[in-house]
Design an enzyme around this catalytic site. Structure first.
Site, PDB file in Angstrom:
ATOM      1  N   GLU A 179     -75.830  39.302  18.519  1.00 44.26           N
ATOM      2  CA  GLU A 179     -75.501  39.591  19.920  1.00 44.26           C
ATOM      3  C   GLU A 179     -73.999  39.493  20.143  1.00 44.26           C
ATOM      4  O   GLU A 179     -73.422  40.281  20.891  1.00 44.26           O
ATOM      5  CB  GLU A 179     -76.208  38.611  20.852  1.00 44.26           C
ATOM      6  N   LYS A 222     -79.598  40.722  31.792  1.00 42.97           N
ATOM      7  CA  LYS A 222     -79.418  40.996  30.363  1.00 42.97           C
ATOM      8  C   LYS A 222     -80.583  41.892  29.930  1.00 42.97           C
ATOM      9  O   LYS A 222     -81.536  41.444  29.292  1.00 42.97           O
ATOM     10  CB  LYS A 222     -79.387  39.690  29.572  1.00 42.97           C
TER      11      LYS A 222
END
Length: 131
Positions: A24, A101
């Site tokens: 990520e 997100k």
């Protein structure tokens, strides 16, 4: 202050490198931010002067810099940083920040993951009162 008005900014999408997992942070992803500021807007309405209100364009740039800036593991931490930045303007009494997100690493079909924090300015200390 007898009432609180609101300035709302929704859908601010910024690329960032936040997340628990290494991939990520390496690959990054888009995060979407919603802000709700509570403050009195009566002075700005009366003066018609941007200096009497929170300049939402400047605030959006500040928030974008936070999201694009130093990575954090949790979007809870990111939301807290954004809320703190919004409360730097003493006119803001309360802020609600939602960090979305939508590309979180969840191996299931989902539309969004979001964290919302609601932060208020600490009450001002009362001066010593003599009776």
């Amino acid at each position: 202050m007898d009432f609180l008005d609101e300035i709302v900014l929704t859908g601010l999408t910024v690329f960032g490198r936040h997340g628990v997992y290494t991939h990520e942070r390496e690959e990054g992803q888009d995060f979407t931010i919603d802000l709700r500021l509570r403050l009195s807007l009566d002075q700005a309405a009366a003066s018609d002067d941007v200096t009497d209100t929170v300049h939402y364009g400047e605030l959006a740039e500040k928030v974008a810099a936070i999201v694009a800036g130093e990575p954090v593991k949790l979007i809870e931490t990111l939301a807290e940083r954004i809320a703190s930045a919004a409360l730097e303007d003493e006119r803001v009494q309360n802020v609600t920040v939602t960090v979305h997100k939508p590309h979180a690493p969840i191996p299931l079909n989902f539309a969004d993951v979001a964290v919302t924090v609601n932060r208020s300015r600490p009450p001002q200390a009362l001066e010593d009162i003599t009776i």
